[in-house]
Design a protein around this motif. Structure first.
Motif, PDB file in Angstrom:
ATOM      1  N   SER A 101       0.856  -1.067   0.000  1.00 34.88           N
ATOM      2  CA  SER A 101       0.000   0.000   0.000  1.00 34.88           C
ATOM      3  C   SER A 101       0.850   1.059   0.000  1.00 34.88           C
ATOM      4  CB  SER A 101      -0.648   0.034   1.193  1.00 34.88           C
ATOM      5  OG  SER A 101       0.112  -0.155   2.090  1.00 34.88           O
ATOM      6  N   ALA A 102       0.535   2.047   0.173  1.00 36.43           N
ATOM      7  CA  ALA A 102       1.431   2.975   0.366  1.00 36.43           C
ATOM      8  C   ALA A 102       1.100   4.285   0.438  1.00 36.43           C
ATOM      9  CB  ALA A 102       2.359   2.908  -0.534  1.00 36.43           C
ATOM     10  N   SER A 107       3.549   5.459   9.064  1.00 38.42           N
ATOM     11  CA  SER A 107       3.915   4.152   9.384  1.00 38.42           C
ATOM     12  C   SER A 107       4.877   4.328  10.421  1.00 38.42           C
ATOM     13  CB  SER A 107       4.611   3.618   8.298  1.00 38.42           C
ATOM     14  OG  SER A 107       5.245   4.539   7.758  1.00 38.42           O
ATOM     15  N   THR A 154       9.709  -3.319   4.739  1.00 42.32           N
ATOM     16  CA  THR A 154       8.308  -2.985   4.610  1.00 42.32           C
ATOM     17  C   THR A 154       7.991  -2.725   3.158  1.00 42.32           C
ATOM     18  OG1 THR A 154       8.978  -0.759   5.143  1.00 42.32           O
ATOM     19  CG2 THR A 154       7.843  -1.980   6.830  1.00 42.32           C
ATOM     20  N   SER A 156       6.412  -0.558   0.852  1.00 44.04           N
ATOM     21  CA  SER A 156       5.891   0.793   0.863  1.00 44.04           C
ATOM     22  C   SER A 156       6.438   1.619  -0.282  1.00 44.04           C
ATOM     23  CB  SER A 156       6.261   1.460   2.183  1.00 44.04           C
ATOM     24  OG  SER A 156       5.994   2.829   2.121  1.00 44.04           O
ATOM     25  N   GLU A 157       5.690   2.561  -0.624  1.00 44.75           N
ATOM     26  CA  GLU A 157       6.145   3.407  -1.723  1.00 44.75           C
ATOM     27  C   GLU A 157       6.928   4.585  -1.183  1.00 44.75           C
ATOM     28  OE1 GLU A 157       2.871   4.507  -4.077  1.00 44.75           O
ATOM     29  OE2 GLU A 157       2.327   2.445  -4.537  1.00 44.75           O
ATOM     30  N   LEU A 161       9.444   6.153   6.370  1.00 41.61           N
ATOM     31  CA  LEU A 161       8.206   5.868   7.060  1.00 41.61           C
ATOM     32  C   LEU A 161       8.106   6.634   8.368  1.00 41.61           C
ATOM     33  CD1 LEU A 161       8.442   2.061   6.524  1.00 41.61           C
ATOM     34  CD2 LEU A 161       7.246   3.737   5.145  1.00 41.61           C
ATOM     35  N   ALA A 242       5.154   0.429   9.684  1.00 41.07           N
ATOM     36  CA  ALA A 242       4.087   0.793   8.961  1.00 41.07           C
ATOM     37  C   ALA A 242       3.205  -0.239   8.817  1.00 41.07           C
ATOM     38  CB  ALA A 242       4.515   1.129   7.663  1.00 41.07           C
ATOM     39  N   GLN A 245       0.850   0.228   6.636  1.00 39.93           N
ATOM     40  CA  GLN A 245       1.117   0.050   5.230  1.00 39.93           C
ATOM     41  C   GLN A 245       1.301  -1.405   4.938  1.00 39.93           C
ATOM     42  OE1 GLN A 245       4.603   2.229   4.799  1.00 39.93           O
ATOM     43  NE2 GLN A 245       3.536   4.080   4.414  1.00 39.93           N
TER      44      GLN A 245
END
Length: 307
Positions: A101-102, A107, A154, A156-157, A161, A242, A245
């Motif tokens: 997700s991101a 996070s 993690t 994540s985009e 975080l 996160a 996330q």
DNA sequence: CGGTTTTGACCCGCGC
DNA sequence: GCGCGGGTCAAAACCG
């Protein structure tokens, strides 16, 4: 103030020593996870993260980087079960993906290291000398002291975080064999010398590898001591990178935590953690009055400045 | 104006 | 001894 002494038999980490990865093959993973989340003295619990086993799924990876050879006893310090890995190893770990997700910008990977702290003299982050003596000041021949580290991955985009703490970027380097640079952050708290390194996995660009080094000696902005409302808060505020996330309903989470738990001697010492912040973190070295950070009595989304 | 980010230079440890 | 790569410093730029 010197509580840390007990909980942390002082770990001296020098860059010279190699970070060992204690075992932990794929097979040990599941067990690790179980241990991680189920055992009464689970690591997370020790850290003050009151997480139900279910949340094990929310983790992508959480690894403590440490040096067992230097202080074998530390291996068990982390609630007697930790796995130690070299940063590189972490980078190589397979990542589980919550579905990426991101955009969540909150996070929180603030896992400040825990397992071991340095003795007051070489303190970790606060109240004492900085973990690493500035090269300019460092005497020749004096080894660099490395703090215990924790790394986790993690999906994540966002690279950086939110973890409840404020960080100041102090460097960026290109990573060999990786198109993504590595960023170096330092806790903005002047007394805190916790650092964190953030980089993307070259193998899976969607994965962010965050490595924490040192232990916070103060409370996070967002999650002051005792401020945890529930594990989710704890999760979001203390540890997980996160989780928010990470956790993606519907997505598959590989419960692979490369932790090889060698529940050997779980030291009687408590797990030193900074997660302790949510518990009753001993005031670092200096009885510092509640700072703006510590005052926030509620969970305030750090969200603040990500930049 | 103060704090943060950027970025090139520098330092250090390690492997060859 | 040398080169490489990781980590840090610090001045300048940037931002709110």
């Amino acid at each position: 103030m010197e509580d840390k002494e007990e909980s942390n038999p002082g770990a001296e980490f020098t860059s010279e020593s190699s970070w060992t990865l204690s075992g932990g093959g794929p097979d040990s993973v599941s067990n690790s996870v179980d241990y991680f989340f189920d055992r009464e003295g689970s690591v997370l619990s020790e850290f003050g993260w009151d997480l139900p086993a279910d949340h094990a799924d929310e983790f992508v990876r959480f690894v403590e980087l440490d040096r067992t050879e230097a202080r074998p006893e530390l291996a068990g310090n982390f609630s007697g079960s930790q796995s130690y890995a070299a940063a590189d190893d972490v980078a190589r770990c397979s990542v589980s993906n919550p579905g990426g997700s991101a955009d969540v910008s909150t996070s929180n990977p603030s896992v400040s290291s825990c397992s071991s702290e340095d003795p007051p003299e070489k303190s970790t982050g606060c109240g004492g000398k900085p973990p690493e003596i500035p090269s300019k000041v460092r005497k020749k021949g004096q080894k660099r002291i490395r703090q215990p580290r924790f790394a986790f991955m993690t999906k994540s985009e966002v690279d950086h975080l939110e973890d409840g703490y404020r960080w100041r970027k102090y460097g960026q380097k290109a990573v060999k064999n990786s198109p993504f640079p590595r960023s170096y952050y330092r806790c903005t708290n002047s007394k805190c010398t916790v650092k964190k390194r953030v980089e993307r996995s070259s193998e899976d660009p969607t994965v962010v590898i965050t490595t924490y080094e040192g232990q916070h000696c103060h409370h996070s902005v967002a999650f002051p001591r005792g401020g945890l409302i529930n594990h989710e808060a704890a999760f979001g505020g203390q540890l997980t990178p996160a989780v928010s996330q990470l956790y993606h309903p519907g997505s598959h989470l590989h419960r692979e935590i490369p932790l090889n738990i060698s529940q050997s001697q779980s030291q009687a010492h408590q797990a030193p953690i900074d997660a302790g912040e949510s518990r009753s973190e001993p005031e670092p070295t200096t009885p510092k009055p509640p700072t703006d950070e510590g005052l926030l009595g509620d969970i305030v989304p750090p969200g603040m400045r990500n930049r």
